[in-house]
Design an enzyme around this catalytic site. Structure first.
Site, PDB file in Angstrom:
ATOM      1  N   TRP A 155       0.985  -1.050  -0.335  1.00 17.63           N
ATOM      2  CA  TRP A 155      -0.478   0.409  -0.191  1.00 17.63           C
ATOM      3  C   TRP A 155       0.843   1.365  -0.271  1.00 17.63           C
ATOM      4  O   TRP A 155       0.880   2.105  -0.618  1.00 17.63           O
ATOM      5  CB  TRP A 155      -0.782   0.267   1.161  1.00 17.63           C
ATOM      6  N   ASN A 156       2.034   1.275  -0.081  1.00 14.84           N
ATOM      7  CA  ASN A 156       3.036   2.207   0.129  1.00 14.84           C
ATOM      8  C   ASN A 156       3.286   3.054  -0.560  1.00 14.84           C
ATOM      9  O   ASN A 156       3.201   4.292  -0.869  1.00 14.84           O
ATOM     10  CB  ASN A 156       4.149   2.488   1.590  1.00 14.84           C
ATOM     11  N   LYS A 179      -2.385  -8.508  -7.487  1.00 17.87           N
ATOM     12  CA  LYS A 179      -3.746  -8.231  -6.262  1.00 17.87           C
ATOM     13  C   LYS A 179      -2.567  -6.970  -5.839  1.00 17.87           C
ATOM     14  O   LYS A 179      -1.753  -6.934  -4.754  1.00 17.87           O
ATOM     15  CB  LYS A 179      -3.053  -9.805  -5.911  1.00 17.87           C
ATOM     16  N   PRO A 180      -3.793  -6.209  -5.774  1.00 19.69           N
ATOM     17  CA  PRO A 180      -3.053  -4.940  -4.711  1.00 19.69           C
ATOM     18  C   PRO A 180      -3.605  -4.653  -3.847  1.00 19.69           C
ATOM     19  O   PRO A 180      -4.437  -5.775  -3.505  1.00 19.69           O
ATOM     20  CB  PRO A 180      -4.201  -4.079  -5.297  1.00 19.69           C
ATOM     21  N   ALA A 181      -2.834  -4.490  -2.935  1.00 19.13           N
ATOM     22  CA  ALA A 181      -2.967  -4.586  -1.417  1.00 19.13           C
ATOM     23  C   ALA A 181      -5.001  -4.055  -0.625  1.00 19.13           C
ATOM     24  O   ALA A 181      -5.107  -3.504  -1.526  1.00 19.13           O
ATOM     25  CB  ALA A 181      -2.521  -3.324  -1.070  1.00 19.13           C
ATOM     26  N   GLY A 235       6.215  -6.254  -0.555  1.00 21.60           N
ATOM     27  CA  GLY A 235       5.426  -6.425   1.257  1.00 21.60           C
ATOM     28  C   GLY A 235       6.576  -6.617   2.054  1.00 21.60           C
ATOM     29  O   GLY A 235       7.815  -6.137   2.067  1.00 21.60           O
ATOM     30  N   SER A 236       6.088  -7.192   3.083  1.00 25.43           N
ATOM     31  CA  SER A 236       6.425  -7.587   4.014  1.00 25.43           C
ATOM     32  C   SER A 236       7.753  -8.576   4.073  1.00 25.43           C
ATOM     33  O   SER A 236       7.188  -9.174   3.332  1.00 25.43           O
ATOM     34  CB  SER A 236       5.836  -7.687   5.352  1.00 25.43           C
ATOM     35  N   GLU A 257      10.584  -7.960  -3.373  1.00 24.65           N
ATOM     36  CA  GLU A 257      11.484  -6.372  -3.070  1.00 24.65           C
ATOM     37  C   GLU A 257      10.604  -6.930  -1.302  1.00 24.65           C
ATOM     38  O   GLU A 257       9.293  -5.974  -0.816  1.00 24.65           O
ATOM     39  CB  GLU A 257      10.824  -5.589  -3.602  1.00 24.65           C
ATOM     40  N   LEU A 258      11.281  -6.803  -0.375  1.00 25.61           N
ATOM     41  CA  LEU A 258      10.882  -6.780   1.257  1.00 25.61           C
ATOM     42  C   LEU A 258      11.093  -5.677   2.071  1.00 25.61           C
ATOM     43  O   LEU A 258      11.683  -4.580   1.597  1.00 25.61           O
ATOM     44  CB  LEU A 258      11.590  -8.265   1.954  1.00 25.61           C
ATOM     45  N   CYS A 291      10.074   1.818   2.757  1.00 27.58           N
ATOM     46  CA  CYS A 291      11.044   0.506   2.798  1.00 27.58           C
ATOM     47  C   CYS A 291      12.257   0.686   2.874  1.00 27.58           C
ATOM     48  O   CYS A 291      13.111   0.651   3.455  1.00 27.58           O
ATOM     49  CB  CYS A 291      11.005  -0.652   1.757  1.00 27.58           C
ATOM     50  N   GLU A 388      11.643  -2.102  11.321  1.00 29.20           N
ATOM     51  CA  GLU A 388      10.919  -1.363  10.292  1.00 29.20           C
ATOM     52  C   GLU A 388      10.099  -0.021  11.389  1.00 29.20           C
ATOM     53  O   GLU A 388       9.185  -0.429  11.387  1.00 29.20           O
ATOM     54  CB  GLU A 388      10.339  -1.664   9.205  1.00 29.20           C
TER      55      GLU A 388
HETATM   56  P1  NAP Z   1       2.349  -6.604   3.439  1.00 32.53           P
HETATM   57  O1  NAP Z   1       0.861  -6.486   4.532  1.00 32.53           O
HETATM   58  O2  NAP Z   1       3.090  -8.189   3.477  1.00 32.53           O
HETATM   59  O3  NAP Z   1       1.503  -7.400   2.530  1.00 32.53           O
HETATM   60  C1  NAP Z   1       1.786  -7.382   0.642  1.00 32.53           C
HETATM   61  C2  NAP Z   1       1.026  -7.298  -0.109  1.00 32.53           C
HETATM   62  O4  NAP Z   1       0.929  -8.965   0.130  1.00 32.53           O
HETATM   63  C3  NAP Z   1      -0.431  -6.946  -0.154  1.00 32.53           C
HETATM   64  O5  NAP Z   1      -0.726  -6.574  -0.823  1.00 32.53           O
HETATM   65  C4  NAP Z   1      -0.834  -8.276   1.017  1.00 32.53           C
HETATM   66  O6  NAP Z   1      -2.514  -7.764   0.899  1.00 32.53           O
HETATM   67  C5  NAP Z   1      -0.415  -9.093  -0.090  1.00 32.53           C
HETATM   68  N1  NAP Z   1      -0.771 -10.605   0.898  1.00 32.53           N
HETATM   69  C6  NAP Z   1      -0.448 -10.131   2.816  1.00 32.53           C
HETATM   70  N2  NAP Z   1      -0.055 -11.628   3.230  1.00 32.53           N
HETATM   71  C7  NAP Z   1      -0.887 -12.169   1.982  1.00 32.53           C
HETATM   72  C8  NAP Z   1      -0.712 -14.538   1.769  1.00 32.53           C
HETATM   73  N3  NAP Z   1      -0.640 -14.858   2.250  1.00 32.53           N
HETATM   74  N4  NAP Z   1      -0.468 -14.374   0.653  1.00 32.53           N
HETATM   75  C9  NAP Z   1      -0.761 -13.559  -0.948  1.00 32.53           C
HETATM   76  N5  NAP Z   1      -0.966 -12.503  -0.477  1.00 32.53           N
HETATM   77  C10 NAP Z   1      -0.437 -11.847   0.907  1.00 32.53           C
HETATM   78  O7  NAP Z   1       3.172  -5.699   3.441  1.00 32.53           O
HETATM   79  P2  NAP Z   1       2.816  -4.027   3.129  1.00 32.53           P
HETATM   80  O8  NAP Z   1       2.045  -3.949   5.180  1.00 32.53           O
HETATM   81  O9  NAP Z   1       1.098  -4.059   2.353  1.00 32.53           O
HETATM   82  O10 NAP Z   1       3.511  -3.536   2.692  1.00 32.53           O
HETATM   83  C11 NAP Z   1       4.375  -2.756   3.370  1.00 32.53           C
HETATM   84  C12 NAP Z   1       5.765  -3.536   3.151  1.00 32.53           C
HETATM   85  O11 NAP Z   1       6.301  -3.429   2.411  1.00 32.53           O
HETATM   86  C13 NAP Z   1       6.934  -2.952   4.250  1.00 32.53           C
HETATM   87  O12 NAP Z   1       8.046  -4.097   4.515  1.00 32.53           O
HETATM   88  C14 NAP Z   1       7.642  -2.651   3.566  1.00 32.53           C
HETATM   89  O13 NAP Z   1       9.594  -2.708   3.345  1.00 32.53           O
HETATM   90  C15 NAP Z   1       7.549  -3.504   2.100  1.00 32.53           C
HETATM   91  N6  NAP Z   1       8.565  -2.651   0.814  1.00 32.53           N
HETATM   92  C16 NAP Z   1       9.194  -2.938   0.365  1.00 32.53           C
HETATM   93  C17 NAP Z   1       9.786  -2.669  -1.247  1.00 32.53           C
HETATM   94  C18 NAP Z   1      10.607  -2.404  -1.633  1.00 32.53           C
HETATM   95  O14 NAP Z   1      11.257  -2.416  -2.713  1.00 32.53           O
HETATM   96  N7  NAP Z   1      11.360  -3.879  -1.652  1.00 32.53           N
HETATM   97  C19 NAP Z   1       8.688  -1.562  -1.334  1.00 32.53           C
HETATM   98  C20 NAP Z   1       7.978  -1.134  -0.697  1.00 32.53           C
HETATM   99  C21 NAP Z   1       6.893  -2.020   0.172  1.00 32.53           C
HETATM  100  P3  NAP Z   1      -3.396  -7.519   2.107  1.00 32.53           P
HETATM  101  O15 NAP Z   1      -3.005  -5.895   1.341  1.00 32.53           O
HETATM  102  O16 NAP Z   1      -4.735  -7.217   1.766  1.00 32.53           O
HETATM  103  O17 NAP Z   1      -3.015  -7.502   3.547  1.00 32.53           O
END
Ligand code: NAP
Length: 489
Positions: A155-156, A179-181, A235-236, A257-258, A291, A388
């Site tokens: 989402w960020n 699949k977006p957030a 994502g995370s 990309e975590l 991130c 983080e």
């Molecule tokens: P997240 O909770 O891991 O969610 C990311 C995406 O994955 C969302 O679309 C989420 O859907 C989905 N998701 C969650 N659980 C899942 C599962 N079991 N199976 C499939 N998809 C699943 O992370 P976030 O809180 O949205 O984003 C923040 C994180 O992203 C931070 O850790 C940040 O550092 C990281 N990030 C990294 C980068 C990079 O380039 N390295 C860039 C931006 C952000 P829902 O939203 O519907 O739960």
């Protein structure tokens, strides 16, 4: 209700159709600044994802057989459509994500730049001819599309994270199910709508929307399908690790990309004003929810107090409010979970001896707003050193010398970005080499561009996005041994 762009469709996008969930269930998309519902989108799940995979597979034959120039023309039109609607896209992004409009404008241009860039890179997806091991044979190597690929985005950066995956994937000839957030599906749907206008064929790009409850089912449907050959996830780290474990089942390729835990180091030979500019943008941009945010700021002892005082003065001037209001430079946090995390980390740090110089509380504006915060005396015993923050909290630690700074910076399982400020050319090369991260910013806090490889080492991920390298992860090499070429006698 907020005014939404006319081209936005609040349905999922599957096989070129705007569709509801089979159950008819819908998910509220909220303005994080007010908590008001902007619009609802379908709560789709495994069945709709499987349908989207089938549509993508059906489209793959036609799309992958097009010439690279032909695909590039469509992607360039997509970039142009985004730029032509940039203001509407930026407002939509601010409404669903909360960042200030000025930052949303920058993100929209960044997002569009991936379509422009990868349209060109797709045309340069060269193979090789290798000197052969046999006199009667030639060895050819080609780079080929994978097939159907899945994209899962956070989402960020709800616009740029979509195009950073879709652009290279489609340029190489793949078809995507995205699949977006839960919090930010609208930017992805708006991108899909503009893609349709730009001539992206039905099934080439699909968007499946759903909430936190549906995310695991959607992810599983993607991973378990034998048709899906890659998952590109941002994502995370916790979710990324789980997806990678799941992908082992049928060896679905992954790029991840975590999360990060970036160190931001200021040496005493630095241009302090430049370091303050960098710290401000790198820490407080997107209310700290990036991130690559400066999660741990290390300042050399002799300049520590001066730096802290000046950073406080700058942070004090940050205007907090709704991202659509003029002059606002910090919006709300994405949700109450995000707010609670920031509160927990600040409480833990202060209980363990950190000193608050500014902020440290929820903002008077209420909701999920948090005060710009500066604290010093941060130690590895505090959770804020390891997690983080994802909030506007500058966590500062002083250090003695170069070795001390490098050891502290590398004392983390993460390795996405690292930053430092110095004017000593020897030190610049030494420290850039020593930082165990995928990205190093030297004398800058802004490193994102479509032309450079973005990605981490250690637990920050696998693979790179953007740049000439970013398309390779969306392809597979094929070696063709062409024999029977012996010259006629
Ligand atoms: P997240 O909770 O891991 O969610 C990311 C995406 O994955 C969302 O679309 C989420 O859907 C989905 N998701 C969650 N659980 C899942 C599962 N079991 N199976 C499939 N998809 C699943 O992370 P976030 O809180 O949205 O984003 C923040 C994180 O992203 C931070 O850790 C940040 O550092 C990281 N990030 C990294 C980068 C990079 O380039 N390295 C860039 C931006 C952000 P829902 O939203 O519907 O739960």
């Amino acid at each position: 209700m907020a005014q939404l762009p006319e081209f936005l469709k609040s349905e999922g996008y599957v096989g070129g159709q705007w569709v509801a969930a089979n159950s008819g269930n819908r998910l509220d998309v909220l303005d994080p600044a007010t908590g008001e519902t902007l619009v609802t989108v379908p709560r789709m799940g495994a069945v709709e994802t499987t349908e989207a995979i089938a549509k993508a597979q059906a489209a793959f034959e036609g799309w992958s057989r097009r010439t690279a120039v032909d695909r590039a023309t469509v992607l360039q039109a997509w970039a142009a459509a985004m730029r032509a609607n940039a203001e509407d896209l930026a407002r939509l992004l601010t409404l669903e994500q909360g960042k200030p409009l000025s930052e949303s404008r920058v993100e929209i241009e960044y997002a569009a730049s991936f379509f422009s860039w990868f349209a060109e890179e797709g045309r340069r997806l060269y193979g090789d001819i290798i000197p052969s091991h046999r006199t009667d044979a030639r060895i050819l190597v080609t780079r080929n599309a994978l097939g159907v690929v899945g994209g899962i985005t956070p989402w960020n950066f709800p616009s740029a994270m979509v195009t950073r995956k879709a652009a290279p994937a489609l340029a190489a000839g793949n078809c995507m199910v995205l699949k977006p957030a839960e919090a930010t599906p609208l930017s992805a749907l708006a991108i899909a709508a503009l893609g349709e206008q730009a001539g992206v064929p039905a099934g080439v790009f699909n968007v499946v929307t759903g909430g936190r409850e549906e995310a695991p089912q959607i992810g599983k449907a993607l991973i378990d399908s034998p048709l899906v050959r890659k998952i590109g996830f941002t994502g995370s780290t916790a979710v990324g690790k789980q997806l990678m474990r799941d992908c082992a089942g049928d060896l679905t390729k992954v790029s991840l990309e975590l999360g990060g835990n970036a160190a931001f180091i200021v040496f005493d030979d630095a241009d302090i004003e430049a370091a303050l500019d960098g710290a401000q943008i790198c820490k407080f941009r997107n209310a700290g929810q990036t991130c690559i945010a400066a999660n741990r700021i290390f300042v050399q002892e002799s300049i520590h107090d001066k730096f802290v005082e000046a950073l406080c003065a700058r942070a004090q001037d940050i205007e907090v409010g709704h991202g659509l209001e003029q002059n606002v430079s910090q919006g709300p946090l994405i949700d109450t979970r995000g707010l609670e995390k920031v509160e927990r980390l600040v409480a833990d740090a202060t209980e363990k001896g950190a000193t608050l110089h500014l902020g440290g509380q929820c903002h008077a504006a209420g909701g999920t707003y948090y005060q710009p915060t500066v604290m010093t005396g941060v130690t590895p015993a505090m959770d804020i050193s390891h997690e983080e923050v994802f909030g506007p909290v500058a966590a500062i630690t002083s250090f003695r010398d170069e070795q001390d700074a490098i050891e502290m910076a590398n004392d983390t399982p993460y390795g996405l970005a690292g930053y430092f400020y110095s004017r000593d050319v020897g030190r610049i090369f030494r420290v850039a080499d020593a930082l165990k991260t995928g990205i190093v910013g030297v004398n800058t806090g802004l490193i994102s561009t479509e032309v450079a490889p973005f990605g981490g080492v250690k637990e920050s991920g696998i693979g790179r996005e953007g740049s000439k390298y970013g398309i390779e992860d969306w392809t597979e090499l094929k070696y063709i041994c062409l024999a029977g070429l012996e010259a006629a006698s």
